[in-house]
Scaffold this active site. Structure first.
Site, PDB file in Angstrom:
ATOM      1  N   LYS A  22     -10.987   7.115  52.925  1.00  0.00           N
ATOM      2  CA  LYS A  22     -11.926   7.577  53.958  1.00  0.00           C
ATOM      3  C   LYS A  22     -11.836   9.091  54.140  1.00  0.00           C
ATOM      4  O   LYS A  22     -12.862   9.777  54.203  1.00  0.00           O
ATOM      5  CB  LYS A  22     -11.602   6.884  55.286  1.00  0.00           C
ATOM      6  N   CYS A 117      -8.962  14.407  71.433  1.00  0.00           N
ATOM      7  CA  CYS A 117      -8.983  13.137  70.727  1.00  0.00           C
ATOM      8  C   CYS A 117      -7.842  12.294  71.248  1.00  0.00           C
ATOM      9  O   CYS A 117      -6.927  12.807  71.867  1.00  0.00           O
ATOM     10  CB  CYS A 117      -8.835  13.415  69.237  1.00  0.00           C
ATOM     11  N   ARG A 122      -6.014  18.756  69.259  1.00  0.00           N
ATOM     12  CA  ARG A 122      -6.259  19.015  67.835  1.00  0.00           C
ATOM     13  C   ARG A 122      -7.043  20.310  67.699  1.00  0.00           C
ATOM     14  O   ARG A 122      -8.267  20.307  67.588  1.00  0.00           O
ATOM     15  CB  ARG A 122      -6.991  17.829  67.209  1.00  0.00           C
ATOM     16  N   ASP A 305      -0.418   8.984  59.852  1.00  0.00           N
ATOM     17  CA  ASP A 305      -1.374   7.878  59.951  1.00  0.00           C
ATOM     18  C   ASP A 305      -0.734   6.516  59.666  1.00  0.00           C
ATOM     19  O   ASP A 305      -1.392   5.483  59.785  1.00  0.00           O
ATOM     20  CB  ASP A 305      -2.561   8.108  58.996  1.00  0.00           C
ATOM     21  N   ARG A 397     -13.808   2.220  62.221  1.00  0.00           N
ATOM     22  CA  ARG A 397     -14.040   3.598  61.779  1.00  0.00           C
ATOM     23  C   ARG A 397     -13.458   3.834  60.387  1.00  0.00           C
ATOM     24  O   ARG A 397     -13.963   4.663  59.638  1.00  0.00           O
ATOM     25  CB  ARG A 397     -13.351   4.579  62.727  1.00  0.00           C
TER      26      ARG A 397
HETATM   27  C1  UD1 Z   1      -6.361  14.788  59.042  1.00  0.00           C
HETATM   28  C2  UD1 Z   1      -6.759  13.348  58.960  1.00  0.00           C
HETATM   29  C3  UD1 Z   1      -5.947  12.522  59.937  1.00  0.00           C
HETATM   30  C4  UD1 Z   1      -4.455  12.761  59.729  1.00  0.00           C
HETATM   31  C5  UD1 Z   1      -4.141  14.248  59.727  1.00  0.00           C
HETATM   32  C6  UD1 Z   1      -2.698  14.550  59.340  1.00  0.00           C
HETATM   33  C7  UD1 Z   1      -9.073  13.466  58.317  1.00  0.00           C
HETATM   34  C8  UD1 Z   1     -10.488  13.270  58.694  1.00  0.00           C
HETATM   35  N1  UD1 Z   1      -8.151  13.226  59.249  1.00  0.00           N
HETATM   36  O1  UD1 Z   1      -6.688  15.218  60.357  1.00  0.00           O
HETATM   37  O2  UD1 Z   1      -6.254  11.152  59.713  1.00  0.00           O
HETATM   38  O3  UD1 Z   1      -3.748  12.159  60.795  1.00  0.00           O
HETATM   39  O4  UD1 Z   1      -4.979  14.923  58.782  1.00  0.00           O
HETATM   40  O5  UD1 Z   1      -2.420  14.025  58.088  1.00  0.00           O
HETATM   41  O6  UD1 Z   1      -8.756  13.790  57.186  1.00  0.00           O
HETATM   42  N2  UD1 Z   1      -3.694  22.143  63.566  1.00  0.00           N
HETATM   43  C9  UD1 Z   1      -3.704  23.381  64.170  1.00  0.00           C
HETATM   44  N3  UD1 Z   1      -4.785  24.204  63.960  1.00  0.00           N
HETATM   45  C10 UD1 Z   1      -5.832  23.831  63.181  1.00  0.00           C
HETATM   46  C11 UD1 Z   1      -5.807  22.564  62.553  1.00  0.00           C
HETATM   47  C12 UD1 Z   1      -4.719  21.735  62.773  1.00  0.00           C
HETATM   48  O7  UD1 Z   1      -2.768  23.752  64.889  1.00  0.00           O
HETATM   49  O8  UD1 Z   1      -6.767  24.624  63.031  1.00  0.00           O
HETATM   50  C13 UD1 Z   1      -2.508  21.244  63.761  1.00  0.00           C
HETATM   51  C14 UD1 Z   1      -2.871  19.930  64.411  1.00  0.00           C
HETATM   52  O9  UD1 Z   1      -2.875  20.026  65.807  1.00  0.00           O
HETATM   53  C15 UD1 Z   1      -1.773  19.026  63.903  1.00  0.00           C
HETATM   54  C16 UD1 Z   1      -1.483  19.580  62.503  1.00  0.00           C
HETATM   55  O10 UD1 Z   1      -2.036  20.889  62.472  1.00  0.00           O
HETATM   56  O11 UD1 Z   1      -0.607  19.187  64.682  1.00  0.00           O
HETATM   57  C17 UD1 Z   1      -2.089  18.783  61.379  1.00  0.00           C
HETATM   58  O12 UD1 Z   1      -3.475  18.597  61.611  1.00  0.00           O
HETATM   59  P1  UD1 Z   1      -4.510  18.417  60.419  1.00  0.00           P
HETATM   60  O13 UD1 Z   1      -3.748  18.157  59.157  1.00  0.00           O
HETATM   61  O14 UD1 Z   1      -5.488  19.509  60.428  1.00  0.00           O
HETATM   62  O15 UD1 Z   1      -5.244  17.100  60.860  1.00  0.00           O
HETATM   63  P2  UD1 Z   1      -6.765  16.762  60.681  1.00  0.00           P
HETATM   64  O16 UD1 Z   1      -7.320  17.436  59.479  1.00  0.00           O
HETATM   65  O17 UD1 Z   1      -7.462  16.902  61.989  1.00  0.00           O
END
Ligand code: UD1
Length: 430
Positions: A22, A117, A122, A305, A397
């Protein structure tokens, strides 16, 4: 309201086929609009999030044609609008991938700022930092992120945290930037590699995906392609833990065992046998489960996850286990529901201390989010008596035909939509 009704107690036995990833699909669908030529994508899971992403693409003028349940043809040629509506962002956070894709192709995009979320704060500061480094002007006005640039220029970007979303988003924005972009401290998840492979199949030059330094050489344009999405690591892991928790014997097919190593290692530690073959893993849970400790980490560490699923298993494992969540700060909300099923778990900050109990007992509970929802289903499958799970829209989802796949493994689970159907389920299952 649709619910899952589950009568626990049957060990899961048999074979299950895993669908496309996904999280890779969400980014690949978004990236497919970056060419004016047609893109054919295979192994797209038919789940709510991917369907919403396709609707979002249609909403800006892209053409999405379903060839069959898992194959879509996308053309971004007729895109007229660079504004992604609020509704889509509310439904799937990952519509931020359209920001990177549109900015990369049209040098302009406007997307509603993703809200909070269920699993905690996030932020998207790293996405914005990356776009700015490429020369885009990014501002937030009236709840919208507006990114635009005259020209995008390659840059050297150091990610302050390891983030899958920002790594992929910035990679997409950079593939048609002038010159070279280097992303340091990049995420290494299998779907980061899959998106890079997809972009390369469209003529991009992305090297190093899967390591913590990604190098991108900008190209003037991308072309059409045909691409097959990798298997879903988390769907596979969920069935592996379902086998463990129900003391079953399940062969999870159409997987890449390498992507499952951290999951297989933990299953071994708690007393399961895991046999790997080329594209399948078999999990046999013949012995009582024993405790272990686990900390979620970016890939190749244990995935956040999979945290709820392993917690459900450790809740039934002899001894005291500790689960530390290091990616998201509020990912133990489901523990209250599990406690209603008899689990003995104390949460302190980002740590869960779990005293294994011999069994769970069925209860009426709600799925708080996607992965926790799936984990509660697994708990229900092992529980004594009947479990009713509300809010299964969260589970849908990300899991295609979840209850049907579980039924083929011998689970007593049904989707019910009324008191009458629930009553029928209770009569049937005794
Ligand atoms: C993606 C996955 C989600 C998974 C997560 C971690 C998708 C659609 N979702 O979410 O299922 O749980 O990776 O493997 O692919 N962060 C920041 N700044 C940013 C972006 C992220 O501080 O700009 C932090 C987040 O708060 C979190 C960490 O980085 O603590 C990891 O987040 P991230 O890997 O970006 O998660 P998602 O891409 O949202």
């Amino acid at each position: 309201m649709e619910q899952y009704a589950i009568k626990g107690g049957n060990p899961l036995v048999g074979e299950v086929e895993i669908g496309g990833a996904k999280n890779a699909a969400l980014a690949i669908l978004a990236a497919s609009i970056m060419t004016d030529e047609t893109v054919l994508i295979e192994n797209v899971p038919d789940v709510r999030d991917t369907n919403v992403m396709m609707q979002a693409i249609e909403s800006i003028g892209g053409i999405v044609e379903r060839i069959d349940r898992h194959t879509v043809k996308i053309s971004g040629k007729s895109i007229m609008d660079l504004v992604i509506e609020d509704d889509f962002i509310k439904k799937i956070r990952a519509s931020y991938y359209l920001l990177g894709a549109l900015l990369g192709k049209y040098k302009k995009a406007q997307v509603t700022l993703p809200g909070g979320c269920n699993i905690g704060l996030r932020p998207i500061d790293q996405h914005i930092k990356g776009f700015r480094a490429l020369g885009a002007d990014v501002r937030i006005e009236h709840g919208l992120i507006i990114a635009e640039a005259q020209r995008l220029r390659g840059s050297h970007i150091y990610m302050d945290v390891v983030t899958v979303g920002a790594t992929i988003d910035v990679m997409m924005a950079a593939v048609m930037a002038e010159g070279q972009t280097i992303i340091e401290n990049a995420a290494k998840e299998p779907h980061v590699v899959d998106v890079a492979n997809f972009l390369n199949s469209m003529g991009a030059v992305v090297r190093g995906a899967g390591t913590d330094v990604i190098r991108i050489k900008g190209v003037p344009r991308l072309h059409g392609t045909e691409y097959t999405i990798i298997p879903d690591q988390i769907e596979a892991g969920t069935f592996m833990f379902a086998a463990a928790v129900t003391k079953g014997d399940v062969t999870v097919k159409n997987v890449i065992p390498k992507h499952l190593e951290s999951i297989s290692a933990k299953l071994n530690e708690i007393g399961c046998e895991v046999e790997e073959s080329d594209d399948a893993v078999r999990v046999v849970a013949a012995k009582p489960l024993t405790h272990t400790h686990v900390k979620t980490l970016p890939y190749p560490g244990f995935p956040t996850d999979m945290q709820p699923q392993i917690t459900v298993a450790l809740g039934l494992s002899r001894g005291t286990s500790i689960v530390t969540e290091s990616i998201f700060e509020n990912r133990f909300k489901y523990v209250d529901e599990l406690t209603r099923m008899g689990a003995s778990i104390k949460v302190e900050g980002n740590t869960a201390i779990i005293d294994g109990v011999p069994r769970y007992t069925g209860a009426s509970i709600s799925a708080p989010d996607l992965r926790a929802g799936a984990a509660l289903v697994i708990a229900g499958l092992s529980a004594e008596g009947t479990t009713i799970i509300d809010d299964i829209k969260f589970i849908e989802r990300g899991y295609e035909d979840f209850h049907i796949k579980l039924q083929t493994l011998g689970a007593q689970i049904e989707k019910v939509n009324s008191e009458r159907e629930l009553h029928k389920f209770r009569l049937k299952t005794g």
